[in-house]
Design a protein around this motif. Sequence first.
Motif, PDB file in Angstrom:
ATOM      1  N   ILE A 264       0.251  -4.696  -2.193  1.00 30.52           N
ATOM      2  CA  ILE A 264       1.221  -4.354  -3.232  1.00 30.52           C
ATOM      3  C   ILE A 264       2.470  -5.191  -2.949  1.00 30.52           C
ATOM      4  CG2 ILE A 264       2.534  -2.527  -4.343  1.00 30.52           C
ATOM      5  CD1 ILE A 264      -0.526  -2.218  -4.568  1.00 30.52           C
ATOM      6  N   GLY A 265       2.764  -6.129  -3.852  1.00 34.46           N
ATOM      7  CA  GLY A 265       3.840  -7.076  -3.625  1.00 34.46           C
ATOM      8  C   GLY A 265       5.209  -6.427  -3.565  1.00 34.46           C
ATOM      9  N   HIS A 266       6.133  -7.086  -2.899  1.00 33.27           N
ATOM     10  CA  HIS A 266       7.474  -6.556  -2.688  1.00 33.27           C
ATOM     11  C   HIS A 266       8.203  -6.308  -4.015  1.00 33.27           C
ATOM     12  CE1 HIS A 266       9.283 -10.547  -3.520  1.00 33.27           C
ATOM     13  NE2 HIS A 266       8.257 -11.038  -2.818  1.00 33.27           N
ATOM     14  N   HIS A 267       9.111  -5.341  -3.964  1.00 34.83           N
ATOM     15  CA  HIS A 267       9.935  -4.948  -5.122  1.00 34.83           C
ATOM     16  C   HIS A 267       9.083  -4.495  -6.312  1.00 34.83           C
ATOM     17  CE1 HIS A 267      12.733  -7.440  -2.756  1.00 34.83           C
ATOM     18  NE2 HIS A 267      13.680  -6.623  -3.244  1.00 34.83           N
ATOM     19  N   SER A 268       7.938  -3.872  -6.027  1.00 37.73           N
ATOM     20  CA  SER A 268       7.091  -3.333  -7.099  1.00 37.73           C
ATOM     21  C   SER A 268       7.273  -1.831  -7.211  1.00 37.73           C
ATOM     22  CB  SER A 268       5.614  -3.656  -6.835  1.00 37.73           C
ATOM     23  OG  SER A 268       5.372  -5.037  -6.973  1.00 37.73           O
ATOM     24  N   VAL A 269       6.944  -1.314  -8.392  1.00 34.69           N
ATOM     25  CA  VAL A 269       6.966   0.125  -8.639  1.00 34.69           C
ATOM     26  C   VAL A 269       5.601   0.515  -9.188  1.00 34.69           C
ATOM     27  CG1 VAL A 269       7.989   2.005  -9.964  1.00 34.69           C
ATOM     28  CG2 VAL A 269       9.447   0.158  -9.100  1.00 34.69           C
ATOM     29  N   ILE A 270       4.966   1.491  -8.499  1.00 37.40           N
ATOM     30  CA  ILE A 270       3.666   1.997  -8.939  1.00 37.40           C
ATOM     31  C   ILE A 270       3.881   3.390  -9.501  1.00 37.40           C
ATOM     32  CG2 ILE A 270       1.291   2.491  -8.264  1.00 37.40           C
ATOM     33  CD1 ILE A 270       2.108  -0.441  -7.899  1.00 37.40           C
ATOM     34  N   GLY A 271       3.538   3.576 -10.775  1.00 35.81           N
ATOM     35  CA  GLY A 271       3.760   4.855 -11.429  1.00 35.81           C
ATOM     36  C   GLY A 271       2.832   5.948 -10.922  1.00 35.81           C
ATOM     37  N   GLY A 272       3.087   7.169 -11.346  1.00 32.71           N
ATOM     38  CA  GLY A 272       2.292   8.315 -10.921  1.00 32.71           C
ATOM     39  C   GLY A 272       0.900   8.321 -11.538  1.00 32.71           C
ATOM     40  N   ASN A 273      -0.044   8.930 -10.806  1.00 26.01           N
ATOM     41  CA  ASN A 273      -1.417   9.126 -11.283  1.00 26.01           C
ATOM     42  C   ASN A 273      -2.124   7.809 -11.602  1.00 26.01           C
ATOM     43  OD1 ASN A 273      -1.386  12.128 -11.362  1.00 26.01           O
ATOM     44  ND2 ASN A 273       0.217  11.757 -12.881  1.00 26.01           N
ATOM     45  N   ILE A 274      -1.804   6.763 -10.828  1.00 25.19           N
ATOM     46  CA  ILE A 274      -2.423   5.447 -11.014  1.00 25.19           C
ATOM     47  C   ILE A 274      -3.480   5.233  -9.933  1.00 25.19           C
ATOM     48  CG2 ILE A 274      -2.003   2.958 -10.978  1.00 25.19           C
ATOM     49  CD1 ILE A 274      -0.851   4.183 -13.398  1.00 25.19           C
ATOM     50  N   TRP A 275      -4.572   4.594 -10.324  1.00 25.46           N
ATOM     51  CA  TRP A 275      -5.647   4.232  -9.388  1.00 25.46           C
ATOM     52  C   TRP A 275      -5.607   2.715  -9.265  1.00 25.46           C
ATOM     53  CZ3 TRP A 275      -9.582   7.356  -7.139  1.00 25.46           C
ATOM     54  CH2 TRP A 275     -10.671   6.672  -6.593  1.00 25.46           C
ATOM     55  N   VAL A 276      -5.231   2.189  -8.084  1.00 32.05           N
ATOM     56  CA  VAL A 276      -5.060   0.748  -7.896  1.00 32.05           C
ATOM     57  C   VAL A 276      -6.039   0.252  -6.837  1.00 32.05           C
ATOM     58  CG1 VAL A 276      -3.433  -1.104  -7.331  1.00 32.05           C
ATOM     59  CG2 VAL A 276      -2.608   0.975  -8.463  1.00 32.05           C
ATOM     60  N   THR A 277      -6.863  -0.735  -7.206  1.00 29.62           N
ATOM     61  CA  THR A 277      -7.840  -1.302  -6.267  1.00 29.62           C
ATOM     62  C   THR A 277      -7.778  -2.823  -6.230  1.00 29.62           C
ATOM     63  OG1 THR A 277      -9.543  -1.234  -7.987  1.00 29.62           O
ATOM     64  CG2 THR A 277      -9.429   0.652  -6.490  1.00 29.62           C
ATOM     65  N   ASN A 278      -6.759  -3.409  -6.862  1.00 28.76           N
ATOM     66  CA  ASN A 278      -6.582  -4.862  -6.855  1.00 28.76           C
ATOM     67  C   ASN A 278      -5.168  -5.207  -6.399  1.00 28.76           C
ATOM     68  OD1 ASN A 278      -9.191  -5.628  -8.090  1.00 28.76           O
ATOM     69  ND2 ASN A 278      -8.367  -4.548  -9.872  1.00 28.76           N
ATOM     70  N   ASP A 279      -5.002  -6.421  -5.896  1.00 29.97           N
ATOM     71  CA  ASP A 279      -3.676  -6.879  -5.488  1.00 29.97           C
ATOM     72  C   ASP A 279      -2.686  -6.786  -6.647  1.00 29.97           C
ATOM     73  OD1 ASP A 279      -4.641  -7.482  -2.989  1.00 29.97           O
ATOM     74  OD2 ASP A 279      -4.833  -9.628  -3.352  1.00 29.97           O
ATOM     75  N   ILE A 280      -1.457  -6.447  -6.313  1.00 31.74           N
ATOM     76  CA  ILE A 280      -0.368  -6.377  -7.298  1.00 31.74           C
ATOM     77  C   ILE A 280       0.699  -7.390  -6.891  1.00 31.74           C
ATOM     78  CG2 ILE A 280       1.404  -4.908  -8.318  1.00 31.74           C
ATOM     79  CD1 ILE A 280      -1.454  -4.119  -9.090  1.00 31.74           C
ATOM     80  N   PRO A 281       1.075  -8.316  -7.770  1.00 30.51           N
ATOM     81  CA  PRO A 281       2.078  -9.323  -7.401  1.00 30.51           C
ATOM     82  C   PRO A 281       3.470  -8.707  -7.245  1.00 30.51           C
ATOM     83  CG  PRO A 281       1.476  -9.539  -9.713  1.00 30.51           C
ATOM     84  CD  PRO A 281       0.555  -8.516  -9.131  1.00 30.51           C
ATOM     85  N   PRO A 282       4.370  -9.413  -6.567  1.00 28.50           N
ATOM     86  CA  PRO A 282       5.743  -8.909  -6.414  1.00 28.50           C
ATOM     87  C   PRO A 282       6.411  -8.646  -7.763  1.00 28.50           C
ATOM     88  CG  PRO A 282       5.349 -10.751  -4.928  1.00 28.50           C
ATOM     89  CD  PRO A 282       4.150 -10.666  -5.828  1.00 28.50           C
ATOM     90  N   TYR A 283       7.376  -7.729  -7.748  1.00 22.26           N
ATOM     91  CA  TYR A 283       8.200  -7.366  -8.914  1.00 22.26           C
ATOM     92  C   TYR A 283       7.368  -6.788 -10.068  1.00 22.26           C
ATOM     93  CZ  TYR A 283      11.812 -10.039  -6.511  1.00 22.26           C
ATOM     94  OH  TYR A 283      12.716 -10.489  -5.582  1.00 22.26           O
ATOM     95  N   SER A 284       6.240  -6.166  -9.742  1.00 18.77           N
ATOM     96  CA  SER A 284       5.397  -5.573 -10.789  1.00 18.77           C
ATOM     97  C   SER A 284       5.857  -4.157 -11.112  1.00 18.77           C
ATOM     98  CB  SER A 284       3.932  -5.536 -10.343  1.00 18.77           C
ATOM     99  OG  SER A 284       3.424  -6.834 -10.168  1.00 18.77           O
ATOM    100  N   ARG A 285       5.544  -3.725 -12.328  1.00 19.24           N
ATOM    101  CA  ARG A 285       5.751  -2.345 -12.766  1.00 19.24           C
ATOM    102  C   ARG A 285       4.419  -1.863 -13.330  1.00 19.24           C
ATOM    103  NH1 ARG A 285       9.471  -3.526 -10.279  1.00 19.24           N
ATOM    104  NH2 ARG A 285      11.709  -3.252 -10.682  1.00 19.24           N
ATOM    105  N   ILE A 286       3.735  -1.016 -12.564  1.00 18.23           N
ATOM    106  CA  ILE A 286       2.415  -0.552 -12.963  1.00 18.23           C
ATOM    107  C   ILE A 286       2.526   0.898 -13.418  1.00 18.23           C
ATOM    108  CG2 ILE A 286       0.013  -0.270 -12.264  1.00 18.23           C
ATOM    109  CD1 ILE A 286       1.021  -3.150 -12.196  1.00 18.23           C
ATOM    110  N   GLN A 287       2.142   1.159 -14.669  1.00 10.99           N
ATOM    111  CA  GLN A 287       2.213   2.504 -15.229  1.00 10.99           C
ATOM    112  C   GLN A 287       0.911   2.847 -15.932  1.00 10.99           C
ATOM    113  OE1 GLN A 287       5.630   2.032 -17.809  1.00 10.99           O
ATOM    114  NE2 GLN A 287       7.035   2.814 -16.252  1.00 10.99           N
TER     115      GLN A 287
END
Length: 302
Positions: A264-287
């Motif tokens: 999970i890249g730096h300065h990212s925000v992962i929202g609630g109730n998310i299922w993550v199984t792949n790399d996330i680049p920096p500064y991402s917002r996953i909802q």
Amino acid sequence: MEQSKINEVLLRNVQLLSRQAVREEQMMPTGSAPLPDVEEVKQIVSVVKSIIFTDYFYKRQPEEQIRSFYIGGNLEELYTLLRRQIARGLQFCEECGDEDVLPTAEEKALRFIDQLPEVKRLLYTDVEAMFQNDPAATNYGEVIYCYPVVNTMTHYRIAHVLHQMQVPVIPRIITEQAHSKTGIDIHPGATIGEYFAIDHGTGVVIGETCIIGNHVTLYQGVTLGAKSFKYDANGNMLNVPRHPIIENNVTIYSNASILGRITIGHHSVIGGNIWVTNDIPPYSRIQQSKAVDTSFQGGLGI
């Protein structure tokens, strides 16, 4: 019931339970030395808290000379407890001979005490992070006394040092004591940077091979877990990196599941109730996707 019948049942089961079964024998370490004392391990954590948070969990002493006196006494007690419990934990070390146990325990106890200043520094960054992340916190004392993350991280940071020294069993006892009390499950093998915060905390799981950077915040129910396991040719599980890497300045909201050896890249925000199984680049917002509001009339669609 006749006393003779009671005695017969008790005696029969004493004899049965006193025999060491084959499976029981296989699970016991070789040798006959005492095994770890869970209550004494708990006392180790208590003494460390009284050293690190002296004014909160011991007598408040503003003068350095008096503080030195009390901390010196606590360090002597800590050394005695650590030496004894590390030696008992080493009963589970297959490579350790009986003659090596006590000298090894003494050396590891002193190495642990040498790392206490760094443990203290890290814990105060955790307190600072929690205070800065929660507007409900009115002062640092409230965080230190009341927030489960401080209790959990005290246990974890003690256990992590012992785990790095390859002390068997004792680190897991320490982190499981915090798990039982707070509902936060952190494996002592996980690597966690400074300024780490967990708000609320219940249900958080952090696996053994997790690597967590600095200024990371988690909320309740977050799982940093494994997606799958690897096996050797004999079908035995391999202890290989299998948990996420969380880079600096990441926030993960409640009940998110981050699984596998992903980053999970730096300065990212992962929202609630998310299922993550792949790399996330920096500064991402996953909802998660927005809910669809569908109206029904007359019971149609139900």
